[in-house]
Design an enzyme around this catalytic site. Structure first.
Site, mmCIF file in Angstrom:
data_model
loop_
_atom_site.group_PDB
_atom_site.id
_atom_site.type_symbol
_atom_site.label_atom_id
_atom_site.label_comp_id
_atom_site.label_asym_id
_atom_site.label_seq_id
_atom_site.Cartn_x
_atom_site.Cartn_y
_atom_site.Cartn_z
ATOM 1 N N CYS A 113 77.622 -17.473 -101.014
ATOM 2 C CA CYS A 113 78.972 -17.114 -101.473
ATOM 3 C C CYS A 113 79.936 -18.289 -101.466
ATOM 4 O O CYS A 113 80.991 -18.223 -102.104
ATOM 5 C CB CYS A 113 79.525 -15.976 -100.620
ATOM 6 S SG CYS A 113 78.525 -14.475 -100.669
ATOM 7 N N HIS A 246 87.250 -16.102 -101.648
ATOM 8 C CA HIS A 246 86.014 -15.382 -101.938
ATOM 9 C C HIS A 246 86.265 -13.890 -101.809
ATOM 10 O O HIS A 246 86.892 -13.436 -100.847
ATOM 11 C CB HIS A 246 84.928 -15.838 -100.966
ATOM 12 C CG HIS A 246 83.702 -14.989 -100.983
ATOM 13 N ND1 HIS A 246 83.058 -14.632 -102.148
ATOM 14 C CD2 HIS A 246 82.993 -14.423 -99.973
ATOM 15 C CE1 HIS A 246 82.010 -13.886 -101.849
ATOM 16 N NE2 HIS A 246 81.954 -13.740 -100.543
ATOM 17 N N ASN A 276 81.566 -7.916 -104.342
ATOM 18 C CA ASN A 276 81.258 -9.290 -103.929
ATOM 19 C C ASN A 276 80.222 -9.857 -104.890
ATOM 20 O O ASN A 276 79.062 -9.456 -104.873
ATOM 21 C CB ASN A 276 80.728 -9.278 -102.492
ATOM 22 C CG ASN A 276 80.417 -10.670 -101.976
ATOM 23 O OD1 ASN A 276 80.432 -11.649 -102.715
ATOM 24 N ND2 ASN A 276 80.113 -10.757 -100.690
#
Length: 319
Positions: A113, A246, A276
């Site tokens: 990520c 993020h 996500n």
């Protein structure tokens, strides 16, 4: 002194949208439970015939149009992904071919990520040094293929997508600085441990996560890294025009913003409709805020991510 500057952004989301209500009809969960704990309401899922490089291609093309550049201008491609099309060649090389680019360098970056932050920081060094003149940086994922869709702890969290930026040299920032970190001692709290060996799958091919441990880790290191970037350049959180974190969990995003003193109305969030998307989440959110006019020339912007590894990092830039 030469800097690098983002001169164009682009993004792409697969057509299929999977809502919380669809998930609650298949597994033991509820829309209320997912939203209250994560802020996620829906996510996009790639079609069976869509590969990571296909998502990357569409985001890259839109970024190139935004930047006013063509295939002959690009001399560096970096793709951040955890879900490459194949073991090799790299997704960046596959993307290069699809774009019709025949020169320069192309390679992948794997920091889960945090991948886009790592890739952007790497491209910045190449462009600012003069080694390359026009870089295409992409974060692209088909993370849905790493999920056990019967595991309600993880399958509700993730989605697919791609985001891209184009970097060119500039006489003024641009990118002020980047700050990258990793600590492999935490590799066990977020991982996909499976792999291919001798033509066979070895280990668990699905995502495993210690949610509580990841949450605590993320809130701590995102605060530390944001402060590191701001202090390095003589700014405070209240001076930021936009914080683009993020998009993992709304509670993590809000906790980080509160800690560094960024008003929540200056935080770009897309987690509700994207989930996500791992390495794609920061460039997806960035492109959203650029295209709807929130981010304007002269704005001070902080990008930040945290992911498996564990990895984390931040990039501070002037738009």
């Amino acid at each position: 002194m030469t800097y690098s500057r983002i001169v164009g952004t682009g993004s792409y989301l697969p057509e299929r949208i999977v809502t919380n209500r669809e998930l609650q009809s298949r597994i033991d969960t509820s829309d209320e439970w997912i939203v209250s704990r994560t802020g996620i309401e829906a996510r996009h899922v790639a079609a069976d015939d869509e590969l990571t490089s296909d998502l990357a291609l569409k985001a890259a093309q839109r970024a190139m149009v935004s930047a006013g550049v063509g295939p002959d201008d690009i001399d560096l491609i970096i793709v951040a992904t955890t879900t490459p099309d194949m073991v090799f060649p790299s997704t960046a090389c596959l993307l290069q071919a699809k774009l019709g680019i025949k020169r320069g360098a192309a390679f992948d970056v794997q920091a889960v990520c945090t991948g886009f932050i790592y890739a952007l920081a790497t491209a910045d060094k190449f462009v600012a040094s003069g080694a390359h003149r026009c870089a295409l940086v992409v974060g692209a994922e088909v993370f849905s293929r790493l999920l056990d869709w019967n595991d309600r702890r993880t399958c509700v969290l993730f989605g697919d997508g791609a985001g891209a930026v184009v970097l060119k040299p500039a006489d003024t920032p641009g990118i002020y600085s980047s700050h990258l970190h990793a600590d492999g001692h935490y590799s066990h709290i977020l991982r996909v441990a499976g792999g291919i060996a001798e033509g066979k799958l070895r280990g668990n091919p699905f995502l495993e996560m210690d949610g509580q441990a990841v949450f605590k880790f993320a809130v701590r290191v995102l605060d530390e890294c944001a402060r590191e970037a701001l202090e390095r350049n003589g700014f405070t959180g209240s001076e930021l025009d936009w914080f683009v974190p993020h998009q993992a969990n709304l509670r993590i995003i809000n906790a980080t913003a509160d800690k560094i003193g960024v008003p929540r109305e200056r935080v770009v969030t897309t987690v509700a409709r994207h989930g996500n998307t791992s390495a794609a989440s920061v460039p997806l959110a960035l492109d959203s805020a650029v295209r709807d006019g929130r981010i304007q020339p002269g704005h001070l912007v902080l990008l930040e991510g945290v992911g498996g590894g564990m990895t984390w990092g931040a990039v501070l830039l002037r738009w």
